[in-house]
Structures are given as structure tokens and as C-alpha cells.
Enzyme design. Structure first.
Site, PDB file in Angstrom:
ATOM      1  N   PRO A 133     -62.335  78.250 -46.263  1.00 17.93           N
ATOM      2  CA  PRO A 133     -61.818  79.552 -46.692  1.00 17.93           C
ATOM      3  C   PRO A 133     -62.875  80.332 -47.468  1.00 17.93           C
ATOM      4  O   PRO A 133     -64.020  79.894 -47.587  1.00 17.93           O
ATOM      5  CB  PRO A 133     -60.665  79.146 -47.612  1.00 17.93           C
ATOM      6  CG  PRO A 133     -61.162  77.906 -48.270  1.00 17.93           C
ATOM      7  CD  PRO A 133     -62.035  77.193 -47.264  1.00 17.93           C
ATOM      8  N   LYS A 154     -67.597  76.349 -39.653  1.00 21.09           N
ATOM      9  CA  LYS A 154     -67.315  77.788 -39.529  1.00 21.09           C
ATOM     10  C   LYS A 154     -66.840  78.305 -40.883  1.00 21.09           C
ATOM     11  O   LYS A 154     -65.850  77.828 -41.434  1.00 21.09           O
ATOM     12  CB  LYS A 154     -66.239  78.080 -38.479  1.00 21.09           C
ATOM     13  CG  LYS A 154     -66.165  79.588 -38.216  1.00 21.09           C
ATOM     14  CD  LYS A 154     -64.881  80.047 -37.604  1.00 21.09           C
ATOM     15  CE  LYS A 154     -63.782  80.310 -38.582  1.00 21.09           C
ATOM     16  NZ  LYS A 154     -64.007  81.448 -39.500  1.00 21.09           N
ATOM     17  N   GLU A 203     -64.635  84.652 -42.408  1.00 26.72           N
ATOM     18  CA  GLU A 203     -65.176  85.990 -42.111  1.00 26.72           C
ATOM     19  C   GLU A 203     -65.261  86.853 -43.373  1.00 26.72           C
ATOM     20  O   GLU A 203     -65.968  87.848 -43.401  1.00 26.72           O
ATOM     21  CB  GLU A 203     -64.326  86.678 -41.026  1.00 26.72           C
ATOM     22  CG  GLU A 203     -62.863  86.909 -41.378  1.00 26.72           C
ATOM     23  CD  GLU A 203     -61.967  85.671 -41.204  1.00 26.72           C
ATOM     24  OE1 GLU A 203     -62.503  84.565 -40.985  1.00 26.72           O
ATOM     25  OE2 GLU A 203     -60.738  85.815 -41.317  1.00 26.72           O
ATOM     26  N   GLY A 225     -61.272  83.581 -37.311  1.00 26.83           N
ATOM     27  CA  GLY A 225     -60.558  82.359 -36.978  1.00 26.83           C
ATOM     28  C   GLY A 225     -60.092  82.259 -35.539  1.00 26.83           C
ATOM     29  O   GLY A 225     -60.374  81.262 -34.856  1.00 26.83           O
ATOM     30  N   GLU A 227     -56.522  70.610 -46.282  1.00 27.45           N
ATOM     31  CA  GLU A 227     -56.238  70.981 -47.676  1.00 27.45           C
ATOM     32  C   GLU A 227     -55.674  72.395 -47.647  1.00 27.45           C
ATOM     33  O   GLU A 227     -56.387  73.340 -47.302  1.00 27.45           O
ATOM     34  CB  GLU A 227     -57.525  70.952 -48.514  1.00 27.45           C
ATOM     35  CG  GLU A 227     -58.254  69.619 -48.534  1.00 27.45           C
ATOM     36  CD  GLU A 227     -57.483  68.516 -49.250  1.00 27.45           C
ATOM     37  OE1 GLU A 227     -56.440  68.803 -49.864  1.00 27.45           O
ATOM     38  OE2 GLU A 227     -57.913  67.357 -49.164  1.00 27.45           O
ATOM     39  N   CYS A 250     -56.320  77.689 -55.008  1.00 23.97           N
ATOM     40  CA  CYS A 250     -55.181  76.998 -54.379  1.00 23.97           C
ATOM     41  C   CYS A 250     -54.304  76.295 -55.397  1.00 23.97           C
ATOM     42  O   CYS A 250     -53.104  76.190 -55.229  1.00 23.97           O
ATOM     43  CB  CYS A 250     -55.707  75.990 -53.374  1.00 23.97           C
ATOM     44  SG  CYS A 250     -56.870  74.820 -54.105  1.00 23.97           S
ATOM     45  N   GLU A 285     -47.041  81.577 -51.822  1.00 25.22           N
ATOM     46  CA  GLU A 285     -48.307  81.590 -52.569  1.00 25.22           C
ATOM     47  C   GLU A 285     -48.812  83.032 -52.598  1.00 25.22           C
ATOM     48  O   GLU A 285     -49.062  83.628 -51.553  1.00 25.22           O
ATOM     49  CB  GLU A 285     -49.319  80.693 -51.846  1.00 25.22           C
ATOM     50  CG  GLU A 285     -50.628  80.573 -52.564  1.00 25.22           C
ATOM     51  CD  GLU A 285     -51.651  79.775 -51.766  1.00 25.22           C
ATOM     52  OE1 GLU A 285     -51.755  79.973 -50.540  1.00 25.22           O
ATOM     53  OE2 GLU A 285     -52.356  78.953 -52.372  1.00 25.22           O
TER      54      GLU A 285
HETATM   55  P1  NAD Z   1     -56.983  81.213 -43.947  1.00 27.42           P
HETATM   56  O1  NAD Z   1     -56.089  80.147 -43.465  1.00 27.42           O
HETATM   57  O2  NAD Z   1     -56.660  82.620 -43.632  1.00 27.42           O
HETATM   58  O3  NAD Z   1     -58.462  80.988 -43.372  1.00 27.42           O
HETATM   59  C1  NAD Z   1     -59.147  79.767 -43.581  1.00 27.42           C
HETATM   60  C2  NAD Z   1     -60.134  79.575 -42.463  1.00 27.42           C
HETATM   61  O4  NAD Z   1     -59.408  79.430 -41.248  1.00 27.42           O
HETATM   62  C3  NAD Z   1     -61.086  80.757 -42.262  1.00 27.42           C
HETATM   63  O5  NAD Z   1     -62.357  80.271 -41.936  1.00 27.42           O
HETATM   64  C4  NAD Z   1     -60.470  81.487 -41.089  1.00 27.42           C
HETATM   65  O6  NAD Z   1     -61.396  82.232 -40.332  1.00 27.42           O
HETATM   66  C5  NAD Z   1     -59.915  80.325 -40.276  1.00 27.42           C
HETATM   67  N1  NAD Z   1     -58.842  80.715 -39.366  1.00 27.42           N
HETATM   68  C6  NAD Z   1     -57.921  81.684 -39.533  1.00 27.42           C
HETATM   69  N2  NAD Z   1     -57.112  81.764 -38.433  1.00 27.42           N
HETATM   70  C7  NAD Z   1     -57.528  80.799 -37.582  1.00 27.42           C
HETATM   71  C8  NAD Z   1     -57.111  80.391 -36.285  1.00 27.42           C
HETATM   72  N3  NAD Z   1     -56.098  80.990 -35.643  1.00 27.42           N
HETATM   73  N4  NAD Z   1     -57.763  79.376 -35.698  1.00 27.42           N
HETATM   74  C9  NAD Z   1     -58.781  78.755 -36.336  1.00 27.42           C
HETATM   75  N5  NAD Z   1     -59.245  79.121 -37.540  1.00 27.42           N
HETATM   76  C10 NAD Z   1     -58.623  80.126 -38.174  1.00 27.42           C
HETATM   77  O7  NAD Z   1     -57.144  80.998 -45.512  1.00 27.42           O
HETATM   78  P2  NAD Z   1     -57.987  81.859 -46.532  1.00 27.42           P
HETATM   79  O8  NAD Z   1     -57.269  83.140 -46.776  1.00 27.42           O
HETATM   80  O9  NAD Z   1     -59.416  81.906 -46.108  1.00 27.42           O
HETATM   81  O10 NAD Z   1     -57.946  80.940 -47.836  1.00 27.42           O
HETATM   82  C11 NAD Z   1     -56.923  80.975 -48.750  1.00 27.42           C
HETATM   83  C12 NAD Z   1     -55.988  79.803 -48.532  1.00 27.42           C
HETATM   84  O11 NAD Z   1     -56.697  78.579 -48.641  1.00 27.42           O
HETATM   85  C13 NAD Z   1     -54.898  79.739 -49.586  1.00 27.42           C
HETATM   86  O12 NAD Z   1     -53.682  79.389 -48.984  1.00 27.42           O
HETATM   87  C14 NAD Z   1     -55.380  78.640 -50.507  1.00 27.42           C
HETATM   88  O13 NAD Z   1     -54.374  78.018 -51.243  1.00 27.42           O
HETATM   89  C15 NAD Z   1     -56.016  77.709 -49.525  1.00 27.42           C
HETATM   90  N6  NAD Z   1     -56.942  76.807 -50.216  1.00 27.42           N
HETATM   91  C16 NAD Z   1     -56.606  75.492 -50.341  1.00 27.42           C
HETATM   92  C17 NAD Z   1     -57.457  74.626 -51.043  1.00 27.42           C
HETATM   93  C18 NAD Z   1     -57.141  73.160 -51.221  1.00 27.42           C
HETATM   94  O14 NAD Z   1     -58.040  72.406 -51.588  1.00 27.42           O
HETATM   95  N7  NAD Z   1     -55.926  72.714 -50.982  1.00 27.42           N
HETATM   96  C19 NAD Z   1     -58.627  75.131 -51.605  1.00 27.42           C
HETATM   97  C20 NAD Z   1     -58.936  76.476 -51.434  1.00 27.42           C
HETATM   98  C21 NAD Z   1     -58.094  77.309 -50.730  1.00 27.42           C
END
Ligand code: NAD
Length: 479
Positions: free
Chosen positions: A149, A174, A177, A207, A250, A284, A378
Site C-alpha cells: 500500500p 508492485k 500507484e 492494481g 495484512e 492500519c 475503517e
Molecule cells: P488498497 O487495497 O487500495 O491497495 C493496496 C495495493 O493493492 C496497491 O498496490 C494497489 O495498487 C493494489 N490493488 C488495488 N486493487 C487491486 C486489484 N484489483 N488487484 C490487484 N492489486 C490491487 O489499499 P491502500 O489504500 O493502498 O492501503 C490502505 C489499506 O491498507 C488500509 O485498509 C490499511 O488498513 C491497510 N494496511 C494494512 C496494514 C497491515 O499491516 N495490516 C498495514 C498498512 C496498511
């Protein structure tokens, strides 16, 4: 000295190159909204190339001893530490992370340093079957894909790649973005550290294009993902439907902190407000729900409000600022929408929003019904709900009334109560008289319920990137 030009190309097979389509996406500055960089968007062909490079590099990398691989890891750790200021600047400019709270190069480099010398997992042996000497072998899985993320990109880069590489795998990462620059920067450091071509590949892009192609790729054997629950569900299906990859997920949280009437209130206020204010609420494990014993609620809320609203909003590259903008306009609009929802269901105890640009003022709600949407979703912003409770049982029930289970905290001086509550809270990590950000890097970290699959930590992570193979050896004459 002028800052180095920003790297925006893909890193595949040891070299930087434009994407196969030559297309780029715009990366705006979170602070000014102006164009920060045009970043190359990886296509499915680029994913295929990166995975093929990793697959080709894997056998030679896996054949090295852990000590030999560790030499590359420690060189990279040193280079990350040396680049601390530049990495902080890139994250401040791209996603608004204040440089004053930037500890990610220190934390991230520790992962590479740790795994450069980690006690390497060993198999076991058994004489429990008469006539057999049975053993297990620990082996790398092959090509690992990492999807990360934007909120702490360097930490996730290091947390995932250090154990995966130390275990002998080759990796394709990856980035998000919204925050691709530090991953590309560290790819450049890996090149400088002399990593063999193909062992570590970094792609930028959206993604549904490169992320989905990686999650579905038939030559990727393990997928480590940090991100939202929504994306996690989507890509879990891709990982399973393609070739049943090992998954390490995660995901998001809605973490509760419970403050009993015998707690050190000042410490609880200081820590819980820091947890939800850090990175403007975009972590998170932030304790976004606080349950306070009714008898101390008034005093807790007054002190919390004073501490939370004293955050210094401003340019994240200014070292006196500790509260930057939200990462982008989507994030900003989402948080504002939740604040409006909160006003309909609970009591707003902070001022109306006055911040401009992508900034959000620290926001507190009280008296919110447990089934309100702002208690369930969240929000990922500096928005906290402080509700009350009367009994221990009620506090635990409220804290557990969520599909998330990443982190929870309990503040009390009564050790028996602390241990009772800790054992009942449905969370991957429970802080007793402390809260997130988490303290124990060597402790397993991950989510119960909808917050994740598997655990990450120093030794735990390396195990998740290895297969355990049983070898059953029939021995004549052994009884
Ligand atoms: P997101 O799910 O939107 O994106 C995360 C990643 O997934 C990005 O690289 C994105 O390009 C990719 N992605 C998105 N759609 C996809 C698809 N259809 N197929 C494949 N890949 C795809 O999350 P975000 O907005 O980048 O991050 C915030 C989230 O991450 C929050 O929910 C936060 O709680 C969580 N987070 C969790 C932890 C943990 O350790 N548990 C740590 C940090 C962030």
C-alpha cells in the site's frame, strides 16, 4: 545540493526501463496538488517479463548460502540508512508523510540487517516410524509477488522483501500507484548493492492491471499483500483460482483501546491520541475506537481533545510539522464523507473542519451507537470515536463487535484484569498499557478475523516464504 532526479521507470532484470506501452500515470503532490512525476505504468507484458526474470534468477540465488545472500542484504540496509533524508523527502512530497515522524528508513533497514544474519530455518528429523529416518527440508517457494500500500511504502517494501530474499526466493514487487517513488529509489539502491539481475524486480502501476496480473500469474508461488480488505478479498480469489498460491495478507483494522478507571490517564491519552494522529490517521492499526470507563470519561475526553487538536498541520517537509495532508483527494473526500456521517449519528466534540487543501483537522466523536457506520468501517483519517462503558464484559463485547481484528489495547493497573481482557480481545496483537504503533518487531504481527491471513515478524516471516518438505527414508536393518 539539488535533489537527485526522481526515478520513474520500472526495474526489471537488474535494469531500469520504460513500460512496454511507454505509458505513464500522473503522480500529484499531496501538498500542492501539482504534478510531482509521470511514472511508468507496468503492463501485463511487463509483469510477465519481471516474473520471467525472477524465475530465471531464482535457482542461482537459492543455491547461495544464507551467509552469501546476507552480504547483499546488509549492503542494501546500509544504503537505505544513508538515503534516509531523500526517502523521507520523497514520501513527504508524494503522500504527505511529515518528515518529523519519518522513522521508516531506520525501521526498514533493520529488516534487511536482521535477515542478513538471521538464524536460518532448519528442518527436523524423526525416528518415530520403525525402519525409517524421516526428515523435513525447508526450501524457498520460488517466485514471490509482493503488493504493497501507500501509507508506509518503505516499511512494507523491507518487511516483505528482506525475509523473502533471505529465504532464497526471487521477488517481484508492485508498489501503490499513490506512492511508487521510494520503491523505485530502493530498487536503485539494490542495483548499487550488486544484487544479481532478476532477483529483485519493482513495478509501478494500478492494481487492476499489474496487481491483478501478478496475483493471477502461474509462475508466482507466493503472494504477500498489505492493503485493504476489499482488495484482499479480490486478490485472494485470483491467487487461488490461478495456481493456489501461498498467501500472506495484512489487511485493515478498526482497532479498539479500552481505558479502565484505574489506568494512568495521562499516559493513555498521550499514546492513544498519537496512535490515531500518526500519518494523519492513515495507519492500519490506529486505535480509531476508544472505550473509556464512564467514571473517567469527561476528564479523558478533555485531555484527549487538548492533545489531539494541538497537532501542527502544515507542509510535511517542514520538520516542525507533525500532521500532513491526507494522501490524495480520494482519501480526503472519503474521510470528509465519514465525518458528515458521524455528525448524523454521534456528537462532534471538536470544531467544524477549517483546514484547506487535503488537510483534515483532528476530529472526535462521542456517544456514537455501536452499529453506526463510522464504528464499523475503517476511515483511515484523523477521526476517533470515544465511547463509554460500565463493566469489563461490556467493554470487551463492544471492542470485539467488528469484523476487523488487527490490534487492540487495554489500559489498567490491575494485572489480572489486563490478562483476562487481553485473552478475550479478538485481535492479532494486544497492547497492555501501550498501543499502536506496535513495539515488538520480533513478535508475530497480523490480523484475526477479516484483518488478515498469516503473520509477519522477524522469524515468522521467513517461515512463510519457505515450503516444508517431508522426506521419508527407509533404512534397511533399522529397528
Ligand atoms: P488498497 O487495497 O487500495 O491497495 C493496496 C495495493 O493493492 C496497491 O498496490 C494497489 O495498487 C493494489 N490493488 C488495488 N486493487 C487491486 C486489484 N484489483 N488487484 C490487484 N492489486 C490491487 O489499499 P491502500 O489504500 O493502498 O492501503 C490502505 C489499506 O491498507 C488500509 O485498509 C490499511 O488498513 C491497510 N494496511 C494494512 C496494514 C497491515 O499491516 N495490516 C498495514 C498498512 C496498511
Amino acid at each position: 545540493m539539488a535533489p537527485a532526479p526522481i526515478e520513474t521507470r520500472l526495474f526489471i532484470n537488474g535494469e531500469f526501463r520504460p513500460s512496454s506501452s511507454n505509458e505513464t500515470f500522473d503522480l500529484p503532490s499531496a501538498t500542492s496538488g501539482s504534478l510531482l512525476a509521470k511514472v511508468y505504468e507496468a503492463t501485463e507484458d511487463d509483469v510477465d517479463d519481471a516474473v520471467a526474470a525472477a524465475k530465471a534468477a531464482f535457482p542461482a540465488w537459492a543455491a547461495l548460502s544464507p551467509f552469501q545472500r546476507g552480504r547483499y542484504l546488509v549492503r542494501l540496509a546500509d544504503l537505505i540508512v544513508e538515503s534516509d533524508a531523500e526517502l523521507a523527502r520523497l514520501e513527504a512530497e508524494s503522500m504527505g508523510r511529515p518528515v518529523s515522524t519519518y522513522f521508516d528508513a531506520t525501521v526498514g533497514s533493520k529488516y534487511f540487517r536482521y535477515f542478513s544474519e538471521a538464524a536460518y530455518p532448519q528442518g527436523s528429523s524423526s525416528l518415530n516410524t520403525p525402519g525409517f529416518v524421516n526428515i523435513t527440508l525447508k526450501q524457498p517457494v520460488g517466485v514471490v509477488a509482493a503488493i504493497i500500500p501507500w501509507n508506509a511504502p518503505l516499511i512494507f517494501f523491507c518487511k516483505k522483501l528482506a525475509p523473502a530474499l533471505a529465504a532464497g526466493n526471487a521477488v517481484v514487487l508492485k508498489s501503490s500507484e499513490k506512492a511508487p517513488l521510494t520503491s523505485l529509489y530502493v530498487a536503485g539502491l539494490a542495483q548499487k548493492a550488486g544484487f544479481p539481475a532478476g532477483v529483485l524486480n519493482v513495478l509501478s502501476g494500478h492494481g487492476p492491471v499489474s496487481g491483478a496480473a501478478l496475483a493471477s500469474h502461474m509462475d508466482v508461488r507466493a503472494l504477500t499483500f498489505t492493503g485493504s480488505n476489499r482488495t484482499g478479498k479480490l486478490i485472494a480469489k485470483m491467487a487461488t483460482d490461478s495456481n493456489m498460491k501461498n498467501i500472506i495478507f495484512e489487511l485493515g483494522g478498526k482497532s479498539p483501546a479500552i481505558v479502565f478507571d484505574d489506568a494512568d490517564i495521562d499516559a493513555a491519552v498521550r499514546e492513544t491520541q498519537f496512535s490515531i494522529q500518526l500519518i494523519s490517521g492513515q495507519t492500519c492499526m490506529a486505535n480509531s475506537r476508544i472505550y473509556v470507563h464512564r467514571s473517567i470519561a469527561e476528564s479523558f475526553i478533555d485531555k484527549f481533545k487538548a492533545a489531539f487538536t494541538s497537532a501542527r498541520l502544515g507542509d510535511p517537509t517542514d520538520p516542525t510539522v507533525n500532521h500532513g495532508p491526507q494522501a490524495d483527494n480520494i482519501q480526503h473526500a472519503t474521510v470528509l464523507r465519514y465525518i458528515e456521517l458521524g455528525k448524523k449519528t454521534g456528537k462532534l466534540v471538536t470544531e467544524e473542519q477549517s483546514a484547506s487543501g487535503l488537510y483534515i483537522n483532528p476530529t472526535i466523536f462521542t456517544d456514537v451507537p455501536e452499529d453506526a457506520q463510522i464504528m464499523k468501517d475503517e476511515i483511515f483519517g484523523p477521526v476517533v470515536v470515544i465511547n463509554t462503558f460500565d463493566t469489563e464484559t461490556e467493554a470487551v463485547a463492544k471492542a470485539n463487535n467488528t469484523e476487523h481484528g488487527l490490534y487492540a489495547a487495554v489500559y489498567t493497573k490491575d494485572l489480572d484484569r489486563a490478562m483476562r481482557v487481553a485473552s478475550k480481545l479478538e485481535a492479532g496483537t494486544v497492547g497492555v498499557n501501550c498501543t499502536s504503533p506496535t513495539k515488538g518487531d520480533d513478535m508475530p504481527f497480523g490480523g484475526q478475523k477479516g484483518s488478515g491471513v498469516q503473520r509477519e515478524s522477524y522469524m515468522h516471516s521467513i517461515e512463510t516464504f519457505m515450503e516444508t518438505k517431508s522426506v521419508l527414508i527407509k533404512v534397511e536393518g533399522l529397528c
